[in-house]
Design a protein around this motif. Structure first.
Motif, short mmCIF file in Angstrom:
data_model
loop_
_atom_site.label_atom_id
_atom_site.label_comp_id
_atom_site.label_asym_id
_atom_site.label_seq_id
_atom_site.Cartn_x
_atom_site.Cartn_y
_atom_site.Cartn_z
N TYR A 71 -26.25 -14.94 19.71
CA TYR A 71 -27.49 -14.32 19.25
C TYR A 71 -27.29 -12.91 18.72
N TRP A 75 -27.22 -8.81 14.56
CA TRP A 75 -27.50 -7.43 14.96
C TRP A 75 -26.60 -6.42 14.24
N THR A 98 -37.51 -7.98 11.41
CA THR A 98 -36.51 -9.03 11.54
C THR A 98 -35.38 -8.57 12.47
N THR A 99 -34.48 -9.49 12.78
CA THR A 99 -33.35 -9.18 13.64
C THR A 99 -32.20 -8.66 12.79
N ASN A 100 -31.94 -7.38 12.86
CA ASN A 100 -30.85 -6.77 12.09
C ASN A 100 -30.45 -5.47 12.76
N THR A 103 -33.48 -2.71 13.29
CA THR A 103 -34.46 -2.98 14.35
C THR A 103 -33.81 -2.98 15.72
N LYS A 104 -32.56 -3.42 15.80
CA LYS A 104 -31.91 -3.51 17.10
C LYS A 104 -31.40 -2.16 17.59
#
Length: 259
Positions: A71, A75, A98-100, A103-104
């Protein structure tokens, strides 16, 4: 022998977007960061990690072979389309859910500020944060989606097949023939004023800077181009500044969280 060559070619051209800076580059960023952290932050970070920032910096790449951490793949980078002006990049980041990497990083900073966070979770989040800050200063980790951040831009580096992403991940750094401590010592000589300016930049500015550099890197090569000494001469200053900025930005972030 033919099979070995085929496997090598496959490895070179695989779209390994999450492999930023390589081991050496991440350790350079981590070493610079630790040398610029407050004593309080340095002590807390060492207690959490049980090792130096430099040695912890590659953990998210080491665990990629474990399906339990699959997962984390998205990232490590963010893909932005070609031709975006600064305002458009900033607007995109402000609205991004979004997940990148963007954002992380923000998520990890927020979580690590929580006093009640369990030690094991805190250690994992800190390892990932250290790594991601390094990642986003590798310009091709803010590259274009259609070529997977330069992985599909095939090149030759001193007569060996490579791609634009891999060249910036590791080959350009390794060409300087310095250990990570030697490299950090060479770079870690900026002024207090410059450090203050860089650490005042918002995280979105780091991404914008890398995106703008990536644009220039795309324009500086042609597919299948043979690169060697001249490419190093033209780009080593950019390489070094990005490594230094990565370390200074990471130090500022860790001082903010733990200082």
């Amino acid at each position: 022998m033919i099979k070995r060559i085929a496997l090598l070619a496959l490895f070179v051209y695989l779209p390994l977007q999450s492999m930023a800076w390589g081991m050496l580059g991440h350790r350079i960023v981590g070493e610079i960061a630790e040398r610029n952290m407050s004593n309080k932050a340095k002590k807390k970070v060492r207690q959490i990690l049980g090792e130096s920032v430099a040695m912890a910096s590659n953990w998210p790449d080491f665990v990629k072979s474990d399906p339990a951490y699959k997962y984390l793949d998205n990232w490590h980078y963010i893909n932005l389309k070609d031709g975006m002006f600064a305002e458009a990049v900033e607007a995109h980041l402000r609205q991004d859910t979004t997940t990148n990497a963007y954002t992380k990083i923000n998520f990890l900073v927020s979580e690590l500020k929580k006093q009640e966070l369990p030690q094991a979770t805190k250690q994992m989040y800190l390892r990932i944060l250290i790594h991601l800050v390094g990642d986003v200063h590798q310009p091709m980790h803010v590259g274009r989606p259609e070529d997977l951040g330069g992985n599909r831009v095939r090149l030759e580096w001193f007569n060996s097949p490579t791609n634009l992403h891999r060249l910036w991940d590791s080959q350009l750094i390794e060409y300087q023939q310095l250990s990570y401590t030697e490299y950090a010592t060479v770079l870690n000589c900026t002024t207090k004023e410059q450090i203050k300016t860089w650490q005042a930049q918002p995280i979105s500015q780091w991404f914008l800077n890398s995106y703008q550099i990536a644009d220039k890197l795309y324009d500086s090569v042609k597919p299948e181009e043979k690169l060697s000494y001249r490419y190093n001469f033209d780009h080593v200053d950019t390489l070094n500044e990005q490594l230094l900025k990565g370390g200074i930005h990471l130090a500022g972030l860790l001082n903010e969280i733990f200082g």
